[in-house]
Design a protein around this motif. Sequence first.
Motif, PDB file in Angstrom:
ATOM      1  N   UNK A 190       0.841  -1.201   0.000  1.00 24.79           N
ATOM      2  CA  UNK A 190       0.000   0.000   0.000  1.00 24.79           C
ATOM      3  C   UNK A 190       0.877   1.251   0.000  1.00 24.79           C
ATOM      4  N   UNK A 191       0.619   2.134  -0.951  1.00 23.46           N
ATOM      5  CA  UNK A 191       1.414   3.361  -1.059  1.00 23.46           C
ATOM      6  C   UNK A 191       0.557   4.619  -0.930  1.00 23.46           C
ATOM      7  N   UNK A 192      -0.732   4.444  -0.868  1.00 29.04           N
ATOM      8  CA  UNK A 192      -1.620   5.599  -0.721  1.00 29.04           C
ATOM      9  C   UNK A 192      -3.028   5.158  -0.361  1.00 29.04           C
ATOM     10  N   UNK A 193      -3.820   6.099   0.180  1.00 32.48           N
ATOM     11  CA  UNK A 193      -5.199   5.744   0.524  1.00 32.48           C
ATOM     12  C   UNK A 193      -6.062   6.984   0.687  1.00 32.48           C
ATOM     13  N   UNK A 194      -7.343   6.790   0.486  1.00 26.93           N
ATOM     14  CA  UNK A 194      -8.372   7.769   0.837  1.00 26.93           C
ATOM     15  C   UNK A 194      -9.257   7.068   1.863  1.00 26.93           C
ATOM     16  N   UNK A 201     -19.050   7.320   1.909  1.00 24.93           N
ATOM     17  CA  UNK A 201     -19.500   5.932   2.078  1.00 24.93           C
ATOM     18  C   UNK A 201     -18.608   4.946   1.326  1.00 24.93           C
ATOM     19  N   UNK A 202     -17.323   5.231   1.252  1.00 25.15           N
ATOM     20  CA  UNK A 202     -16.386   4.306   0.621  1.00 25.15           C
ATOM     21  C   UNK A 202     -14.970   4.596   1.075  1.00 25.15           C
ATOM     22  N   UNK A 203     -14.056   3.679   0.674  1.00 30.73           N
ATOM     23  CA  UNK A 203     -12.643   3.764   1.018  1.00 30.73           C
ATOM     24  C   UNK A 203     -11.834   3.308  -0.192  1.00 30.73           C
ATOM     25  N   UNK A 209       2.446  -2.335  -7.950  1.00 33.27           N
ATOM     26  CA  UNK A 209       2.552  -3.646  -8.594  1.00 33.27           C
ATOM     27  C   UNK A 209       3.757  -3.656  -9.537  1.00 33.27           C
ATOM     28  N   UNK A 210       3.998  -4.813 -10.148  1.00 34.89           N
ATOM     29  CA  UNK A 210       5.122  -4.927 -11.090  1.00 34.89           C
ATOM     30  C   UNK A 210       4.913  -4.057 -12.322  1.00 34.89           C
ATOM     31  N   UNK A 211       3.633  -3.846 -12.678  1.00 26.80           N
ATOM     32  CA  UNK A 211       3.317  -3.110 -13.904  1.00 26.80           C
ATOM     33  C   UNK A 211       2.887  -1.667 -13.650  1.00 26.80           C
ATOM     34  N   UNK A 212       2.969  -1.209 -12.424  1.00 32.08           N
ATOM     35  CA  UNK A 212       2.530   0.154 -12.122  1.00 32.08           C
ATOM     36  C   UNK A 212       1.833   0.218 -10.776  1.00 32.08           C
ATOM     37  N   UNK A 213       0.618   0.744 -10.798  1.00 27.87           N
ATOM     38  CA  UNK A 213      -0.139   0.915  -9.553  1.00 27.87           C
ATOM     39  C   UNK A 213      -1.594   0.497  -9.783  1.00 27.87           C
ATOM     40  N   UNK A 214      -2.192  -0.081  -8.746  1.00 28.06           N
ATOM     41  CA  UNK A 214      -3.598  -0.466  -8.820  1.00 28.06           C
ATOM     42  C   UNK A 214      -4.332   0.117  -7.611  1.00 28.06           C
ATOM     43  N   UNK A 215      -5.521   0.584  -7.877  1.00 23.66           N
ATOM     44  CA  UNK A 215      -6.374   1.152  -6.808  1.00 23.66           C
ATOM     45  C   UNK A 215      -7.566   0.230  -6.594  1.00 23.66           C
ATOM     46  N   UNK A 216      -7.832  -0.070  -5.332  1.00 25.48           N
ATOM     47  CA  UNK A 216      -9.040  -0.822  -4.988  1.00 25.48           C
ATOM     48  C   UNK A 216      -9.955   0.072  -4.164  1.00 25.48           C
ATOM     49  N   UNK A 217     -11.221   0.044  -4.495  1.00 21.74           N
ATOM     50  CA  UNK A 217     -12.224   0.853  -3.786  1.00 21.74           C
ATOM     51  C   UNK A 217     -13.348  -0.062  -3.329  1.00 21.74           C
ATOM     52  N   UNK A 218     -13.748   0.099  -2.070  1.00 18.56           N
ATOM     53  CA  UNK A 218     -14.912  -0.649  -1.587  1.00 18.56           C
ATOM     54  C   UNK A 218     -15.844   0.320  -0.871  1.00 18.56           C
ATOM     55  N   UNK A 219     -17.161  -0.001  -0.910  1.00 16.14           N
ATOM     56  CA  UNK A 219     -18.114   0.871  -0.245  1.00 16.14           C
ATOM     57  C   UNK A 219     -19.543   0.496  -0.573  1.00 16.14           C
ATOM     58  N   UNK A 275      -2.399  10.828  -6.768  1.00 15.45           N
ATOM     59  CA  UNK A 275      -2.507  11.533  -5.480  1.00 15.45           C
ATOM     60  C   UNK A 275      -3.516  10.801  -4.599  1.00 15.45           C
ATOM     61  N   UNK A 276      -3.582  11.236  -3.354  1.00 18.95           N
ATOM     62  CA  UNK A 276      -4.510  10.588  -2.418  1.00 18.95           C
ATOM     63  C   UNK A 276      -5.835  11.331  -2.283  1.00 18.95           C
ATOM     64  N   UNK A 277      -6.085  12.285  -3.169  1.00 21.11           N
ATOM     65  CA  UNK A 277      -7.329  13.048  -3.096  1.00 21.11           C
ATOM     66  C   UNK A 277      -8.505  12.177  -3.544  1.00 21.11           C
ATOM     67  N   UNK A 278      -9.535  12.024  -2.710  1.00 21.21           N
ATOM     68  CA  UNK A 278     -10.667  11.145  -3.064  1.00 21.21           C
ATOM     69  C   UNK A 278     -11.336  11.516  -4.374  1.00 21.21           C
ATOM     70  N   UNK A 279     -11.462  12.847  -4.648  1.00 22.90           N
ATOM     71  CA  UNK A 279     -12.167  13.255  -5.868  1.00 22.90           C
ATOM     72  C   UNK A 279     -11.404  12.877  -7.136  1.00 22.90           C
TER      73      UNK A 279
END
Length: 672
Positions: A190-194, A201-203, A209-219, A275-279
């Motif tokens: 983990x390198x960043x988070x909102x 109502x989400x996170x 990753x080896x190929x860049x970065x991946x974002x996971x969102x749940x809510x 960036x870590x900005x939620x919007x």
Amino acid sequence: EMGKIADALTQAKDEETPLQIKLNQLSKILSFIVLGICVFIFVFDIVRAAVVGDAITLSSTLEFFMVAVSLAVAAIPEGLAAVVTIVLSIGVTKMSKRNAVIRKLTAVETLGCTQIICSDKTGTLTQNKMTVVDYRGTDEKLLATAMALCCDAEIQEDGTVKGEPTEAALVVYADKLGLKKSELEQSFARVGEAPFDSGRKMMSTVHKTENGFVQYTKGAPDIVLSLCTSAYLDGKKVPMTDEIRTAIADANKEMADQALRVLCAAMRTYKEQPSNEPQELEQDLCYIGLAGMIDPVRPEVVDAIKECKNAGIRPIMITGDHKDTAVAIAKQLGIIDDSHTAITGMELSKMSDEELDANIERYSVYARVQPEHKVRIVQAWKKRGMITAMTGDGVNDAPSIKNADIGVGMGITGTDVTKNVADMVLADDNFATIVSAVEEGRRIYDNIRSSIQFLLSSNLSEVLSIFFATLFGFTLFEPVHLLWINLITDCFPALALGLEKGDPDIMKRRPRNSKDGIFAGGMGIDCAYQGVMVTVLTLVAYVVGIMMASPEHLSLAQVFAVNDASDASHLIHQNGMTMAFLTLSMSEIFHSFNMRSRRQSIAKMGSMNWYLVGAMALSLVLSTAVIYIPFLSKAFDFAPIDAREYFTALLLAFLVIPIVEIVKLIQRKANK
């Protein structure tokens, strides 16, 4: 944000409980009555002395003043404050044994007239033991990976899970699929988070990753899905269509209707770290799937809800869950039968305060709510004059808890801020504990009213006895006699009445109206006739005492003429006063047994109040001691009456029980 919460807390006013208000009113009324009676008797004695031609000296004026003081002593229930405080304290101890920790003594009484209980769902109505039982998506392992990484829960080395229950369930879900979070985090650091926010109502979390970065969102499914422009189906990313969106929404509703709490997972890839900005993070997402978890309802809560409704108390459920999930759980619990009585926080936000005030009675379930909504709900019910309880655990819940008549904090999951502003803390976070506390509050209030009725009827009898004795021209009691009766003879039975077990049907009647006065329900009339009854018995005991002490039969006129300075007459008067004292003392003791129930017969009360029996025995011993122990008898100016006179006084005192039993019988028939 902390400043907003602090400001909301300062805006909430500390209000007096219904009992405090009524006792303050009672004290003012008693004060005026006492002053009026004292002035009247003092002036009456002076005028009477002037009319009959007696010289008004400093000594006689002082004597008149002492008679007025006697009336003041008789009228003021000195033990009332102590009785109320001790009874409330004992109630607090009993509640603590049932996992309800009372932080404010006066909250005990307010609980007894609670009409609305607004309760959080998770952990209070349910067990807060989340378990994933269903999923919707074409790649379960990808869904589990997203859920496990996009949360802060962890599985410890000993197998226990550390973290919030919902997130803990997601980590366990992934673990069962062979996806250990510790190993996942090594591959996807983990390198960043909102962080999760109740407004969004989400996170979201960002991982390298080896190929860049991946974002996971749940809510919340409806929120996350609205941000998805594509979907991961059958191993590939496809554009989001109305057909796919509708199918996902239907799957969400299907799970929610089964009372499952549903979370949605989505993803997004980057070549460079965002960036870590939620919007900025939470847009153009790719839908992964839905996870449905169940939080079983507490079995005891179902019965507690029924008990609430039988007691005329309306339970309200408040949750952050989807409306369909909230409705399904509310139906399981028996809170609602119709889904139309549920409303969402978004719908609530669109309502003005006036609209909410007008429609507040329509809703029993609030879904997807924000903490600030809870304040509006409390205030709307309070404007209806309803005594309202509100539960909460988070810092943001503090204002609503502070605004409620009864603020209820959670002992297990609650924050220190919430506990500190709460009137009551649930050691087990259980809704059923609130209902138990309400029952105890009702019992305590009933017992306090019984004690008040007992004390006031007893004091009224003392006032009337002195008043009529003064009108007839003789002194019946000295101030010290009345202080003894009020502090020794009255206080012990009053305390014992506060320990009554209560009416077995106490939770089958509607909450009392908080605006009802102390004398509501005919209690004022009961106090009046019972006071007159004891007065008559006391005066009869005085007359009988004089007649039994005199060597010859005396006429009634002669009876009241014996209160003069001669030794013989003083001894006769002393005898009558002693019998009157014993009759008054013991009639109040016997009358305390009448007060175990305002309408029910003593013969049908069932279990005995042994505290009351002990109080009677103690008061009898002390009253007898003050008559027969020489130095006490001399100090109180009593005569050592013989056995015949002693038991005659007790017999007169005992008459209060059959007399009140007859009146109760008439009252029961009249009520039918």
